[in-house]
Scaffold this motif. Structure first.
Motif, PDB file in Angstrom:
ATOM      1  N   ALA A  44      25.004  40.103  35.602  1.00 30.14           N
ATOM      2  CA  ALA A  44      24.815  41.161  36.594  1.00 30.14           C
ATOM      3  C   ALA A  44      25.517  40.840  37.908  1.00 30.14           C
ATOM      4  CB  ALA A  44      23.332  41.394  36.832  1.00 30.14           C
ATOM      5  N   THR A  45      25.804  39.566  38.186  1.00 36.41           N
ATOM      6  CA  THR A  45      26.465  39.198  39.444  1.00 36.41           C
ATOM      7  C   THR A  45      27.986  39.255  39.357  1.00 36.41           C
ATOM      8  OG1 THR A  45      26.501  36.833  38.939  1.00 36.41           O
ATOM      9  CG2 THR A  45      24.556  37.692  40.102  1.00 36.41           C
ATOM     10  N   ILE A  46      28.527  39.482  38.171  1.00 36.41           N
ATOM     11  CA  ILE A  46      29.984  39.603  38.041  1.00 36.41           C
ATOM     12  C   ILE A  46      30.371  40.998  38.511  1.00 36.41           C
ATOM     13  CG2 ILE A  46      31.948  39.598  36.465  1.00 36.41           C
ATOM     14  CD1 ILE A  46      30.394  37.650  34.693  1.00 36.41           C
ATOM     15  N   GLU A  47      31.113  41.056  39.618  1.00 36.89           N
ATOM     16  CA  GLU A  47      31.468  42.332  40.221  1.00 36.89           C
ATOM     17  C   GLU A  47      32.755  42.907  39.650  1.00 36.89           C
ATOM     18  OE1 GLU A  47      31.775  41.129  44.248  1.00 36.89           O
ATOM     19  OE2 GLU A  47      29.660  40.589  44.389  1.00 36.89           O
ATOM     20  N   LEU A  48      33.736  42.029  39.377  1.00 40.86           N
ATOM     21  CA  LEU A  48      35.048  42.502  38.984  1.00 40.86           C
ATOM     22  C   LEU A  48      35.718  41.481  38.070  1.00 40.86           C
ATOM     23  CD1 LEU A  48      37.451  44.537  39.494  1.00 40.86           C
ATOM     24  CD2 LEU A  48      38.118  43.021  41.351  1.00 40.86           C
ATOM     25  N   ILE A  49      36.385  41.984  37.052  1.00 45.29           N
ATOM     26  CA  ILE A  49      37.242  41.152  36.205  1.00 45.29           C
ATOM     27  C   ILE A  49      38.623  41.775  36.236  1.00 45.29           C
ATOM     28  CG2 ILE A  49      37.711  40.293  33.895  1.00 45.29           C
ATOM     29  CD1 ILE A  49      34.752  40.370  33.308  1.00 45.29           C
ATOM     30  N   ARG A  50      39.571  41.039  36.825  1.00 44.57           N
ATOM     31  CA  ARG A  50      40.967  41.500  36.845  1.00 44.57           C
ATOM     32  C   ARG A  50      41.692  40.836  35.687  1.00 44.57           C
ATOM     33  NH1 ARG A  50      43.300  40.084  42.459  1.00 44.57           N
ATOM     34  NH2 ARG A  50      45.209  40.532  41.346  1.00 44.57           N
ATOM     35  N   GLU A  54      40.774  36.999  36.245  1.00 45.06           N
ATOM     36  CA  GLU A  54      40.185  36.559  37.497  1.00 45.06           C
ATOM     37  C   GLU A  54      38.781  37.139  37.585  1.00 45.06           C
ATOM     38  OE1 GLU A  54      41.811  36.361  41.934  1.00 45.06           O
ATOM     39  OE2 GLU A  54      41.452  38.388  41.219  1.00 45.06           O
ATOM     40  N   LEU A  55      37.795  36.261  37.702  1.00 47.89           N
ATOM     41  CA  LEU A  55      36.400  36.693  37.821  1.00 47.89           C
ATOM     42  C   LEU A  55      36.000  36.703  39.281  1.00 47.89           C
ATOM     43  CD1 LEU A  55      34.573  34.698  35.002  1.00 47.89           C
ATOM     44  CD2 LEU A  55      35.273  37.071  34.962  1.00 47.89           C
ATOM     45  N   THR A  56      35.323  37.759  39.694  1.00 47.07           N
ATOM     46  CA  THR A  56      34.775  37.845  41.041  1.00 47.07           C
ATOM     47  C   THR A  56      33.263  37.927  40.909  1.00 47.07           C
ATOM     48  OG1 THR A  56      36.742  39.019  41.785  1.00 47.07           O
ATOM     49  CG2 THR A  56      34.809  39.129  43.203  1.00 47.07           C
ATOM     50  N   SER A  57      32.589  36.920  41.458  1.00 47.36           N
ATOM     51  CA  SER A  57      31.130  36.860  41.394  1.00 47.36           C
ATOM     52  C   SER A  57      30.628  36.064  42.586  1.00 47.36           C
ATOM     53  CB  SER A  57      30.680  36.187  40.102  1.00 47.36           C
ATOM     54  OG  SER A  57      29.287  35.988  40.106  1.00 47.36           O
ATOM     55  N   THR A  58      29.432  36.363  43.016  1.00 47.22           N
ATOM     56  CA  THR A  58      28.845  35.621  44.129  1.00 47.22           C
ATOM     57  C   THR A  58      28.424  34.216  43.710  1.00 47.22           C
ATOM     58  OG1 THR A  58      26.708  36.592  43.594  1.00 47.22           O
ATOM     59  CG2 THR A  58      28.015  37.696  45.291  1.00 47.22           C
ATOM     60  N   GLU A  59      28.311  33.963  42.422  1.00 38.39           N
ATOM     61  CA  GLU A  59      27.884  32.650  41.943  1.00 38.39           C
ATOM     62  C   GLU A  59      29.051  31.685  41.707  1.00 38.39           C
ATOM     63  OE1 GLU A  59      25.366  33.153  38.560  1.00 38.39           O
ATOM     64  OE2 GLU A  59      23.902  34.324  39.671  1.00 38.39           O
ATOM     65  N   ASP A  82      33.805  32.832  45.584  1.00 38.96           N
ATOM     66  CA  ASP A  82      33.582  34.204  45.100  1.00 38.96           C
ATOM     67  C   ASP A  82      34.577  34.676  44.050  1.00 38.96           C
ATOM     68  OD1 ASP A  82      31.358  34.465  46.667  1.00 38.96           O
ATOM     69  OD2 ASP A  82      32.381  35.527  48.275  1.00 38.96           O
ATOM     70  N   THR A  83      35.680  33.975  43.835  1.00 33.45           N
ATOM     71  CA  THR A  83      36.647  34.384  42.827  1.00 33.45           C
ATOM     72  C   THR A  83      37.286  33.152  42.205  1.00 33.45           C
ATOM     73  OG1 THR A  83      38.587  35.731  42.384  1.00 33.45           O
ATOM     74  CG2 THR A  83      38.512  34.647  44.510  1.00 33.45           C
ATOM     75  N   GLN A  84      37.608  33.251  40.932  1.00 32.08           N
ATOM     76  CA  GLN A  84      38.224  32.121  40.239  1.00 32.08           C
ATOM     77  C   GLN A  84      39.169  32.647  39.173  1.00 32.08           C
ATOM     78  OE1 GLN A  84      35.377  29.144  39.220  1.00 32.08           O
ATOM     79  NE2 GLN A  84      36.909  27.708  38.501  1.00 32.08           N
ATOM     80  N   GLY A 138      29.828  45.127  36.022  1.00 34.66           N
ATOM     81  CA  GLY A 138      31.036  45.039  36.828  1.00 34.66           C
ATOM     82  C   GLY A 138      32.161  45.901  36.299  1.00 34.66           C
ATOM     83  N   LYS A 139      33.217  45.972  37.094  1.00 35.25           N
ATOM     84  CA  LYS A 139      34.395  46.738  36.699  1.00 35.25           C
ATOM     85  C   LYS A 139      35.409  45.807  36.052  1.00 35.25           C
ATOM     86  CE  LYS A 139      35.933  48.607  40.380  1.00 35.25           C
ATOM     87  NZ  LYS A 139      36.490  49.368  41.479  1.00 35.25           N
ATOM     88  N   ILE A 140      36.156  46.333  35.100  1.00 35.97           N
ATOM     89  CA  ILE A 140      37.250  45.601  34.470  1.00 35.97           C
ATOM     90  C   ILE A 140      38.529  46.352  34.810  1.00 35.97           C
ATOM     91  CG2 ILE A 140      38.272  44.852  32.302  1.00 35.97           C
ATOM     92  CD1 ILE A 140      35.453  44.608  31.176  1.00 35.97           C
ATOM     93  N   VAL A 141      39.446  45.651  35.493  1.00 34.51           N
ATOM     94  CA  VAL A 141      40.666  46.269  35.983  1.00 34.51           C
ATOM     95  C   VAL A 141      41.866  45.568  35.361  1.00 34.51           C
ATOM     96  CG1 VAL A 141      42.041  46.749  38.036  1.00 34.51           C
ATOM     97  CG2 VAL A 141      39.555  46.827  38.170  1.00 34.51           C
ATOM     98  N   ASP A 142      42.768  46.340  34.794  1.00 34.66           N
ATOM     99  CA  ASP A 142      44.013  45.789  34.264  1.00 34.66           C
ATOM    100  C   ASP A 142      45.010  45.732  35.416  1.00 34.66           C
ATOM    101  OD1 ASP A 142      45.750  44.747  32.448  1.00 34.66           O
ATOM    102  OD2 ASP A 142      46.345  46.678  31.603  1.00 34.66           O
TER     103      ASP A 142
END
Length: 147
Positions: free
Chosen positions: A85-91, A98-103, A107-109, A133-137
């Motif tokens: 639930a904390t994963i906001e965005l996957i590019r 690239e994962l964006t999460s507060t954990e 915040d991004t890796q 979260g959103k998944i963006v290509d």
């Protein structure tokens, strides 16, 4: 049911440094082997150290559980359990995600993955109920350039 693992490598600079040092150990072992015409204990020990580091280098993977994503890293101390639930965005880039999460640290890796592993990971995470979260290509996301 067996859990599926999705292998990854760290961002490009870290991966190059790690694998260069690992293969440096292999070359040192080969140099020690050439110094003697019979089996030599020191070169065998150094070769064993190379195999240890090679196995550790491939020990980076994701496991998706019911409500979390477990990020296995080289060192067991740095393993992370991220709530889906904390994963906001996957590019999604051509060779990485690239994962964006507060954990996550910072915040991004960025994670380098093969195309087959990357697509299987994305399909598996889409099926999870808690993932919102959103998944963006993003074709602009490259492994050599991260911010």
């Amino acid at each position: 049911m067996k859990k599926r693992v999705y292998h990854w490598q760290p961002e490009l600079s870290t991966a190059i440094i790690y694998w260069s040092c690992t293969f440096g150990i292999l070359f040192l072992s080969l140099i020690l082997t050439l110094e003697h015409t019979r089996p030599y204990m020191t070169s065998n020990i150094v070769l064993g150290i190379f195999f240890l580091f090679a196995v550790l280098g491939f020990n980076r993977y994701f496991i998706i559980e019911n409500e979390s994503l477990i990020v296995h890293t080289l060192l067991p101390v740095r393993r992370k359990k991220i709530t889906l639930a904390t994963i906001e965005l996957i590019r999604i880039g051509s060779n990485c995600i690239e994962l964006t999460s507060t954990e996550l640290r910072g915040d991004t890796q960025l994670f380098i993955m093969t195309k087959k592993n990357k697509m299987a990971f994305i399909e598996s995470i889409k099926k999870q109920k808690l993932f919102t979260g959103k998944i963006v290509d993003d074709p602009e996301l490259k492994i050599g350039r991260h911010y």
